[in-house]
Design an enzyme around this catalytic site. Structure first.
Site, PDB file in Angstrom:
ATOM      1  N   TYR A 117      27.275  53.760 -11.479  1.00  0.00           N
ATOM      2  CA  TYR A 117      26.763  52.699 -12.344  1.00  0.00           C
ATOM      3  C   TYR A 117      25.857  53.305 -13.402  1.00  0.00           C
ATOM      4  CZ  TYR A 117      28.017  49.553  -8.445  1.00  0.00           C
ATOM      5  OH  TYR A 117      28.682  48.875  -7.457  1.00  0.00           O
ATOM      6  N   HIS A 125      29.674  46.021 -13.199  1.00  0.00           N
ATOM      7  CA  HIS A 125      30.589  46.637 -12.250  1.00  0.00           C
ATOM      8  C   HIS A 125      30.567  48.131 -12.539  1.00  0.00           C
ATOM      9  CE1 HIS A 125      32.146  42.899 -10.725  1.00  0.00           C
ATOM     10  NE2 HIS A 125      32.278  42.459 -11.966  1.00  0.00           N
ATOM     11  N   LYS A 156      38.113  50.364 -13.825  1.00  0.00           N
ATOM     12  CA  LYS A 156      37.199  51.501 -13.798  1.00  0.00           C
ATOM     13  C   LYS A 156      37.936  52.735 -14.294  1.00  0.00           C
ATOM     14  CE  LYS A 156      35.042  49.537  -9.688  1.00  0.00           C
ATOM     15  NZ  LYS A 156      34.069  48.737 -10.419  1.00  0.00           N
TER      16      LYS A 156
END
Lengths: 179, 168
Positions: A117, A125, A156
């Protein structure tokens, strides 16, 4: 200094006030029984991985007790190496990313070693998934497709952290591409 | 119609130069006085019916080509990826090694061709990225799965601190 107890392959901070303090310092560990910790106001003991524990121990945030006595950094490291596969490589990457100011948590649920993060869980997210791999290990390109597809499906970016014998780390990011 | 022959172990264009030029494949080799093609390019020409490979007055099929002349385990997958890119309208051609292709479309790309169940090392990828960038190309990896489908990824060399910026 906060006391953490080594139990199996976890470090437990039993004191809830200490647990809250550690957790609020950078989302270290997981409060017992809390599935997705998004806030730092926790009220349960804290489970730390041995990788997180090593980082906090090196930074003199915690002390580690095992079988009634305090462990030195070297003793703890020896135990961690024996209990966690690829501990040294994982820790190398974890430490570098933490030093850069990222919140680094387990990426297991996404099939990766770490979820990273930039801000904190709850605010975003994790934008990156990291897999830690030795420079000369074998990768099946079919696995690359699987990792890439999974990371793409959860929005991601997949990054491979390649570990060299001199402990240098090269990061290669994979972006799905349409020619 | 393109006609290709084999000379000194190389695939040499003997006629159809304008068609070869139109396809943007091959390299002119002065010592041979002609354009030399890679096996993946020859395979594409045969497969698409754009020309033929002639050996001693015999026209070779795609099967013959790979049976007689394939030297690298990457030859087939390189052809598969070259075909896939060309079907997408990209003028792909053989690259600088037995597992690479190049093409230009909104940039210059060097494509690392590999396949499922044929392991590579992370170091291969790191070296590939450095090599492509040093040649002025953006590095891509094309993975051919067991069914011949191709998945592409762009590879980016990043430093830890650069991850603070969202890379899209």
């Amino acid at each position: 200094m906060v006391k953490a107890q080594l139990v199996g392959s976890k470090l437990i901070v039993f004191d809830v006030n200490d647990a809250r303090r550690i957790f609020s310092q950078g989302f270290f560990g997981k409060p017992l029984g809390v599935k997705k910790p998004k806030d730092t106001d926790i009220s349960s003991p804290l489970e730390l991985s041995l990788i997180e524990g090593m980082y906090l121990l090196e930074n003199k945030v915690i002390s580690v007790e095992y079988m009634g006595r305090e462990l030195s950094i070297d003793e703890f490291k020896g135990i961690a190496i024996s209990r966690v596969d690829n501990f040294e490589d994982l820790y190398l990457v974890y430490k570098e990313l933490r030093k850069e100011g990222f919140i680094v948590r387990s990426g297991l649920k996404y099939g990766a070693d770490f979820a990273v993060y930039r801000l904190r869980p709850g605010l975003e997210h994790a934008p990156y998934l990291i897999k830690v791999i030795k420079f000369n290990s074998n990768i099946d390109p079919g696995d690359l497709i699987g990792w890439g597809r999974l990371s793409h499906s959860v929005r991601k970016k997949l990054i491979i952290a390649v570990i060299y014998p001199d402990k240098e780390v090269s990061y290669i990011m994979f972006k799905w591409f349409k020619p | 119609m393109i006609v290709i022959t084999v000379k000194d172990g190389k695939f040499v264009v003997s006629s159809g130069f304008s068609e070869v030029k139109e396809l943007s494949i091959g390299n002119y080799v002065k010592s041979l006085g002609s354009v030399v093609l890679d096996i993946s390019e020859v395979a594409y020409i045969i497969y698409k019916g754009l020309g033929k490979l002639m050996i001693d007055s015999e026209e070779l099929s795609l099967d013959d080509l790979f049976t007689r002349y394939s030297k690298s385990p990457n030859d087939w997958i390189k052809f598969v990826v070259l075909h896939d890119l060309r079907e997408r309208g990209r003028k792909a051609r053989a690259g600088f090694s037995d597992n690479s292709l190049i093409y230009e479309y909104n940039g210059k790309y060097l494509v690392y061709v590999c396949e499922e169940n044929s392991p590579i090392t992370p170091n291969d990828l790191v070296s590939w990225v450095s090599s492509a960038l040093s040649k002025g190309y953006q590095p891509l990896i094309a993975v051919v799965d067991a069914h011949g489908d191709v998945t592409y990824y762009e590879l980016l060399n990043v430093r830890a601190h650069e991850l603070k910026e969202v890379i899209v």
